[in-house]
Scaffold this motif. Structure first.
Motif, mmCIF file in Angstrom:
data_model
loop_
_atom_site.group_PDB
_atom_site.id
_atom_site.type_symbol
_atom_site.label_atom_id
_atom_site.label_comp_id
_atom_site.label_asym_id
_atom_site.label_seq_id
_atom_site.Cartn_x
_atom_site.Cartn_y
_atom_site.Cartn_z
ATOM 1 N N SER A 1 0.835 -1.182 0.000
ATOM 2 C CA SER A 1 0.000 0.000 0.000
ATOM 3 C C SER A 1 0.878 1.243 0.000
ATOM 4 C CB SER A 1 -0.895 -0.012 1.241
ATOM 5 O OG SER A 1 -1.612 1.180 1.320
ATOM 6 N N GLY A 2 0.527 2.173 -0.834
ATOM 7 C CA GLY A 2 1.248 3.434 -0.850
ATOM 8 C C GLY A 2 2.702 3.308 -1.255
ATOM 9 N N GLY A 3 3.017 2.280 -2.028
ATOM 10 C CA GLY A 3 4.398 2.103 -2.455
ATOM 11 C C GLY A 3 5.317 1.688 -1.317
ATOM 12 N N ALA A 4 4.758 1.100 -0.256
ATOM 13 C CA ALA A 4 5.554 0.712 0.920
ATOM 14 C C ALA A 4 6.703 -0.188 0.510
ATOM 15 C CB ALA A 4 4.669 0.004 1.946
ATOM 16 N N GLY A 5 7.890 0.181 0.934
ATOM 17 C CA GLY A 5 9.076 -0.627 0.668
ATOM 18 C C GLY A 5 9.659 -0.459 -0.709
ATOM 19 N N SER A 6 9.056 0.372 -1.543
ATOM 20 C CA SER A 6 9.543 0.492 -2.917
ATOM 21 C C SER A 6 10.602 1.577 -3.037
ATOM 22 C CB SER A 6 8.387 0.780 -3.870
ATOM 23 O OG SER A 6 7.787 2.016 -3.568
ATOM 24 N N ILE A 7 11.418 1.420 -4.046
ATOM 25 C CA ILE A 7 12.434 2.414 -4.373
ATOM 26 C C ILE A 7 12.610 2.410 -5.883
ATOM 27 C CG2 ILE A 7 14.362 0.814 -4.118
ATOM 28 C CD1 ILE A 7 16.028 3.165 -3.051
ATOM 29 N N ALA A 8 12.838 3.557 -6.447
ATOM 30 C CA ALA A 8 13.094 3.665 -7.877
ATOM 31 C C ALA A 8 14.576 3.943 -8.058
ATOM 32 C CB ALA A 8 12.263 4.788 -8.477
ATOM 33 N N THR A 9 15.259 3.036 -8.733
ATOM 34 C CA THR A 9 16.691 3.218 -8.953
ATOM 35 C C THR A 9 17.146 2.443 -10.177
ATOM 36 O OG1 THR A 9 18.902 3.051 -7.985
ATOM 37 C CG2 THR A 9 17.345 1.294 -7.438
ATOM 38 N N GLY A 10 18.166 2.939 -10.802
ATOM 39 C CA GLY A 10 18.832 2.220 -11.879
ATOM 40 C C GLY A 10 20.180 1.698 -11.400
ATOM 41 N N SER A 11 20.446 1.844 -10.118
ATOM 42 C CA SER A 11 21.730 1.445 -9.544
ATOM 43 C C SER A 11 21.610 0.068 -8.885
ATOM 44 C CB SER A 11 22.162 2.482 -8.498
ATOM 45 O OG SER A 11 23.177 1.953 -7.669
ATOM 46 N N MET A 12 22.351 -0.899 -9.393
ATOM 47 C CA MET A 12 22.321 -2.235 -8.811
ATOM 48 C C MET A 12 22.864 -2.241 -7.376
ATOM 49 S SD MET A 12 21.259 -5.268 -9.121
ATOM 50 C CE MET A 12 20.983 -5.610 -10.828
ATOM 51 N N PRO A 13 23.946 -1.516 -7.060
ATOM 52 C CA PRO A 13 24.398 -1.495 -5.666
ATOM 53 C C PRO A 13 23.337 -0.927 -4.706
ATOM 54 C CG PRO A 13 26.154 -0.724 -7.097
ATOM 55 C CD PRO A 13 24.925 -0.861 -7.947
ATOM 56 N N LEU A 14 22.639 0.135 -5.130
ATOM 57 C CA LEU A 14 21.609 0.702 -4.270
ATOM 58 C C LEU A 14 20.449 -0.287 -4.114
ATOM 59 C CD1 LEU A 14 20.338 2.903 -2.584
ATOM 60 C CD2 LEU A 14 19.551 3.992 -4.698
ATOM 61 N N ALA A 15 20.037 -0.936 -5.205
ATOM 62 C CA ALA A 15 18.939 -1.910 -5.134
ATOM 63 C C ALA A 15 19.306 -3.063 -4.207
ATOM 64 C CB ALA A 15 18.605 -2.435 -6.532
ATOM 65 N N THR A 16 20.516 -3.549 -4.308
ATOM 66 C CA THR A 16 20.970 -4.644 -3.451
ATOM 67 C C THR A 16 20.999 -4.212 -1.992
ATOM 68 O OG1 THR A 16 22.284 -5.535 -5.268
ATOM 69 C CG2 THR A 16 22.875 -6.260 -3.062
ATOM 70 N N ALA A 17 21.523 -3.016 -1.737
ATOM 71 C CA ALA A 17 21.569 -2.506 -0.360
ATOM 72 C C ALA A 17 20.156 -2.322 0.195
ATOM 73 C CB ALA A 17 22.345 -1.187 -0.310
ATOM 74 N N SER A 60 -0.656 13.762 -10.561
ATOM 75 C CA SER A 60 0.331 13.750 -9.478
ATOM 76 C C SER A 60 -0.130 12.834 -8.352
ATOM 77 C CB SER A 60 0.540 15.165 -8.923
ATOM 78 O OG SER A 60 -0.639 15.634 -8.295
ATOM 79 N N TRP A 61 0.855 12.379 -7.578
ATOM 80 C CA TRP A 61 0.588 11.627 -6.353
ATOM 81 C C TRP A 61 0.579 12.614 -5.195
ATOM 82 C CZ3 TRP A 61 -0.713 6.632 -6.546
ATOM 83 C CH2 TRP A 61 -0.257 5.844 -7.593
ATOM 84 N N LYS A 62 -0.337 12.444 -4.274
ATOM 85 C CA LYS A 62 -0.334 13.243 -3.049
ATOM 86 C C LYS A 62 0.806 12.730 -2.174
ATOM 87 C CE LYS A 62 -2.413 16.444 -0.742
ATOM 88 N NZ LYS A 62 -2.172 17.765 -1.234
ATOM 89 N N TYR A 63 1.521 13.623 -1.549
ATOM 90 C CA TYR A 63 2.637 13.301 -0.640
ATOM 91 C C TYR A 63 3.792 12.562 -1.327
ATOM 92 C CZ TYR A 63 -1.203 14.187 2.565
ATOM 93 O OH TYR A 63 -2.289 14.749 3.186
ATOM 94 N N ALA A 64 3.979 12.789 -2.601
ATOM 95 C CA ALA A 64 5.035 12.091 -3.338
ATOM 96 C C ALA A 64 6.413 12.311 -2.719
ATOM 97 C CB ALA A 64 5.037 12.538 -4.797
ATOM 98 N N THR A 65 6.632 13.468 -2.114
ATOM 99 C CA THR A 65 7.941 13.751 -1.526
ATOM 100 C C THR A 65 8.183 12.961 -0.240
ATOM 101 O OG1 THR A 65 7.045 15.647 -0.325
ATOM 102 C CG2 THR A 65 8.030 16.074 -2.492
ATOM 103 N N LEU A 66 7.138 12.345 0.305
ATOM 104 C CA LEU A 66 7.295 11.572 1.535
ATOM 105 C C LEU A 66 7.611 10.104 1.275
ATOM 106 C CD1 LEU A 66 4.314 13.036 3.588
ATOM 107 C CD2 LEU A 66 6.709 13.759 3.582
ATOM 108 N N SER A 67 7.666 9.715 0.022
ATOM 109 C CA SER A 67 7.928 8.328 -0.338
ATOM 110 C C SER A 67 9.213 8.246 -1.146
ATOM 111 C CB SER A 67 6.752 7.797 -1.170
ATOM 112 O OG SER A 67 7.056 6.566 -1.745
ATOM 113 N N VAL A 68 10.032 7.275 -0.842
ATOM 114 C CA VAL A 68 11.301 7.119 -1.562
ATOM 115 C C VAL A 68 11.062 6.937 -3.053
ATOM 116 C CG1 VAL A 68 13.370 5.691 -1.786
ATOM 117 C CG2 VAL A 68 12.423 6.160 0.463
#
Length: 189
Positions: A1-17, A60-68
């Motif tokens: 819900s709400g993108g919980a736990g999600s991250i947008a990245t093109g970096s494999m090291p960041l995704a792994t971390a 737009s998403w509401k509170y987009a700046t509050l989510s990674v």
């Protein structure tokens, strides 16, 4: 819900971390990072026949700046629009998962960076909170739904495929009623 736990990245090291930090291995899903443009078709079906449908695009998403990830699951602003190809794709998506669709069914799309609409979800049995937006514009799917339940929809007009073709904007906020805006009003902010 709400993108919980999600991250947008093109970096494999960041995704792994990220997976390591959140014990996500075996629990999270990795997917291609698509564009921020999303759309939804809300459709009401009766015994395999489309009664009414309407396309909306999230602005737009509401509170987009509050989510990674920038995704919160709460639409901040959206607009009505018409795209015949997207409408037909949505109907094919519904029919691909249900031979005789019945009731309210939503189809979500996220666009690829090349502008291609990609179906991401077919969700039956629920009106989105934005259904009030459409009812305010005269497409009252809850009313149609109840009339279908009460008398089989006798006297309903023929299928209304995306009756709102022009853009109208719906802006939501906290502790305030949503606002319906024309394109000009929306552009003025």
């Amino acid at each position: 819900s709400g993108g919980a736990g999600s991250i947008a990245t093109g970096s494999m090291p960041l995704a792994t971390a990220w997976l390591d930090e959140h014990s996500g291995w075996g629990h999270f899903t990795a997917a291609e990072h698509l564009s921020k443009r999303t759309a939804t078709l809300s459709g009401l079906w009766n015994d395999g026949e489309l009664v009414c449908s309407q396309l909306r695009e999230r602005v737009s998403w509401k509170y987009a700046t509050l989510s990674v990830s920038g995704v919160t699951g709460i639409t901040g602003a959206q607009r009505t629009f018409w795209d015949e190809e997207l409408h037909e794709l949505a109907l094919r998506c519904v029919r691909a998962v249900c031979a005789r669709p019945h009731g309210i069914i939503g189809v979500d799309f996220t666009y690829g960076h090349d502008g291609t609409a990609l179906p991401t979800e077919v969700q039956p049995a629920r009106f989105y909170s934005s259904i009030y937006f459409l009812a305010t514009l005269g497409v009252n799917m809850p009313d149609l739904y109840c009339r279908l339940a009460l008398d089989g929809g006798h006297g309903l007009p023929g299928p209304a495929a995306n009756p709102i073709r022009e853009s109208h904007y719906w802006v939501k906020s906290v502790d305030k009623l949503p606002r319906l805006l024309s394109p000009e009003e929306f552009a003025r902010g």
